[in-house]
Design a protein around this motif. Structure first.
Motif: not given
Length: 294
Positions: A153-161, A199-204
């Motif tokens: 199960i892959e929840p949204p990380n810090y870039g996407y949450v 993995a990303t900071q901006h979710g793009d």
């Protein structure tokens, strides 16, 4: 889409961590993934197994991929798809054959030269251990390890949450990270994930990948500009453009790993993307590779 068992597990974990206020959001946003973890070092006693680093198993009829300078690309991983039959609950991957991942020079961090090969079981009958060329695009020599796959199960990380839906007076991101750790059953031997969040900071990341795969244009870090170009490419169909971005999938993310020798810039992550339509048709000839490093 989550399997029924993972839906139940998600709800149970959310309640145990008292994140009921975000249950609906998480049910909509978590992704059905596959995680790969290291087993023992490869001794090459068996051909055609899932492996990361080291040497690949290829038939002589397949030419080793070269980068634009004519240098052999570096072998990263081979994934035996039959080993995923019980793990690929999203049913996106072919049921047989092998995926191979090769990479060129990882500079700059976008539109990295690479090659994803897909060979069917019939072609693998002639496969044998192909020694990695002495000189490849990457200077490092990666050690080979056998791999084991599991559904995740892959929840949204810090870039996407969505922090507004996640946090309240009693819950912060640190508590959410604890929930994520249990949901993914994260392990120190994990080094690759399929169909999760990059993995990303901006979710793009999907905008960057979709833009390049559809139009060949380079992303300028503006989601709005990317959508304009994608929409124009699709003859003004906004809904189709939005769907293309949603259907841009993380085919594989490779973490930095000291044992194997992977170190993507400052201990970052190497990411491969594919369009859902191409994946479902078994076409791996048109993918995108980028790198994230903090």
């Amino acid at each position: 889409m989550l399997s029924e068992s993972n839906k139940n597990r998600l709800e149970q974990m959310v309640r145990e961590h008292q994140f009921e206020h975000a249950l609906g959001y998480l049910q909509e946003s978590v992704r059905q993934g596959i995680r790969w973890s290291k087993k023992e070092m490869e001794d090459y006693s068996e051909s055609g197994v899932s492996r990361i680093g080291g040497d690949s198993d290829l038939p002589s009829s397949v030419e080793w991929p070269l980068d634009s300078e004519g240098t052999p690309m570096t072998f990263l991983a081979q994934l035996r798809l039959s080993e995923l039959a019980a793990q690929d609950e999203s049913s996106l991957l072919p049921k047989e054959g092998m995926l191979y991942f090769f990479v060129g020079v990882d500079e700059p961090a976008y539109n990295i030269e690479h090659k994803v090969l897909y060979l069917r079981d019939e072609e693998l009958k002639e496969a044998y251990r192909r020694m990695t060329p002495e000189e490849t695009s990457q200077e490092e020599n990666f050690k080979g390890y056998k791999l084991k796959a599991r559904s995740s199960i892959e929840p949204p990380n810090y870039g996407y949450v969505d922090y507004e839906l996640l946090e309240d007076e009693e819950h912060d991101y640190e508590q959410y990270e604890e929930l994520c750790f249990e949901l993914t059953e994260a392990d120190s031997d994990d080094l690759a994930v399929m169909f999760g969040y990059p993995a990303t900071q901006h979710g793009d990341c999907e905008y960057e990948a979709a833009l390049q795969m559809l139009t060949g244009a380079t992303y300028n870090y503006s989601v709005q500009d990317a959508m304009k170009q994608i929409t124009a490419h699709l003859k003004g169909d906004v809904h189709k453009a939005e769907q293309e971005v949603r259907d841009t999938l993380l085919l594989l993310a490779l973490d930095s790993d000291q044992d194997v020798g992977f170190c993507w810039w400052d201990a970052g992550e190497l990411q491969f993307f594919i369009r859902k339509d191409d994946l479902l048709s078994g076409d791996f000839s048109h993918t995108y590779c980028s790198l994230y490093s903090s």
